[in-house]
Design a protein around this motif. Sequence first.
Motif, PDB file in Angstrom:
ATOM      1  N   GLU A  74      11.793 -19.126  20.092  1.00 21.94           N
ATOM      2  CA  GLU A  74      11.535 -18.747  21.484  1.00 21.94           C
ATOM      3  C   GLU A  74      12.653 -17.900  22.083  1.00 21.94           C
ATOM      4  O   GLU A  74      12.397 -16.990  22.869  1.00 21.94           O
ATOM      5  CB  GLU A  74      11.273 -19.986  22.339  1.00 21.94           C
ATOM      6  CG  GLU A  74       9.920 -20.608  22.060  1.00 21.94           C
ATOM      7  CD  GLU A  74       9.575 -21.740  23.004  1.00 21.94           C
ATOM      8  OE1 GLU A  74       9.500 -21.489  24.215  1.00 21.94           O
ATOM      9  OE2 GLU A  74       9.394 -22.865  22.504  1.00 21.94           O
ATOM     10  N   ASP A  78      11.998 -14.271  23.670  1.00 23.92           N
ATOM     11  CA  ASP A  78      12.402 -13.949  25.044  1.00 23.92           C
ATOM     12  C   ASP A  78      13.279 -12.705  25.085  1.00 23.92           C
ATOM     13  O   ASP A  78      13.105 -11.832  25.942  1.00 23.92           O
ATOM     14  CB  ASP A  78      13.155 -15.123  25.675  1.00 23.92           C
ATOM     15  CG  ASP A  78      12.258 -16.307  25.979  1.00 23.92           C
ATOM     16  OD1 ASP A  78      11.027 -16.131  26.040  1.00 23.92           O
ATOM     17  OD2 ASP A  78      12.799 -17.419  26.152  1.00 23.92           O
ATOM     18  N   SER A 102       6.878 -15.424  27.438  1.00 27.33           N
ATOM     19  CA  SER A 102       8.278 -15.024  27.386  1.00 27.33           C
ATOM     20  C   SER A 102       8.947 -15.485  28.677  1.00 27.33           C
ATOM     21  O   SER A 102       8.319 -15.612  29.724  1.00 27.33           O
ATOM     22  CB  SER A 102       8.420 -13.518  27.168  1.00 27.33           C
ATOM     23  OG  SER A 102       7.596 -12.781  28.032  1.00 27.33           O
ATOM     24  N   GLU A 103      10.234 -15.763  28.583  1.00 25.59           N
ATOM     25  CA  GLU A 103      10.974 -16.410  29.662  1.00 25.59           C
ATOM     26  C   GLU A 103      10.822 -15.712  31.002  1.00 25.59           C
ATOM     27  O   GLU A 103      10.674 -16.342  32.034  1.00 25.59           O
ATOM     28  CB  GLU A 103      12.454 -16.469  29.279  1.00 25.59           C
ATOM     29  CG  GLU A 103      13.313 -17.197  30.270  1.00 25.59           C
ATOM     30  CD  GLU A 103      14.741 -17.299  29.781  1.00 25.59           C
ATOM     31  OE1 GLU A 103      15.574 -16.562  30.332  1.00 25.59           O
ATOM     32  OE2 GLU A 103      15.005 -18.070  28.860  1.00 25.59           O
TER      33      GLU A 103
END
Length: 144
Positions: A74, A78, A102-103
């Motif tokens: 992750e 991101d 995505s963040e």
Amino acid sequence: MEAIGDGSCFFHCVLAAMNKDGYMHLSETEQKRITHTFRCDMGHELVDQKMTGGFSNSDTVISTFCKSTKWANEKMIDKAAELLDVNIVFVNDSDHFSFHCSEKIEKRSKPLILILWVDEEHFNLICFRLVPHNEIAHAIVTGK
């Protein structure tokens, strides 16, 4: 299109979505070559732009992104979304089709890459939505 399963399947999906350097029309050998170069260059770009938050140091960023067999986590997803200025959403087919974004998912004015995470071990591109007219550039049926 089934993404090449060489440890860089996430990056293959991103390159296919953007059709970077004519990715969709290249041989598998060439796709692997440009994917490795792309992910390694991305690591160097993150260091150059001082976008290394979440990693212990710059060397870790380089070694993580430049190792072709290192699966994208992750944090890497991101950073890829942030650097490429796109929204990335992946669907986990093993978890009742949960969604992970995505963040820094942004408004609809950014391109969207939608990826299927198959059995939590392989990424396949579902589609890529361009802007400003919301047209679908690629819609790909994926499977295992």
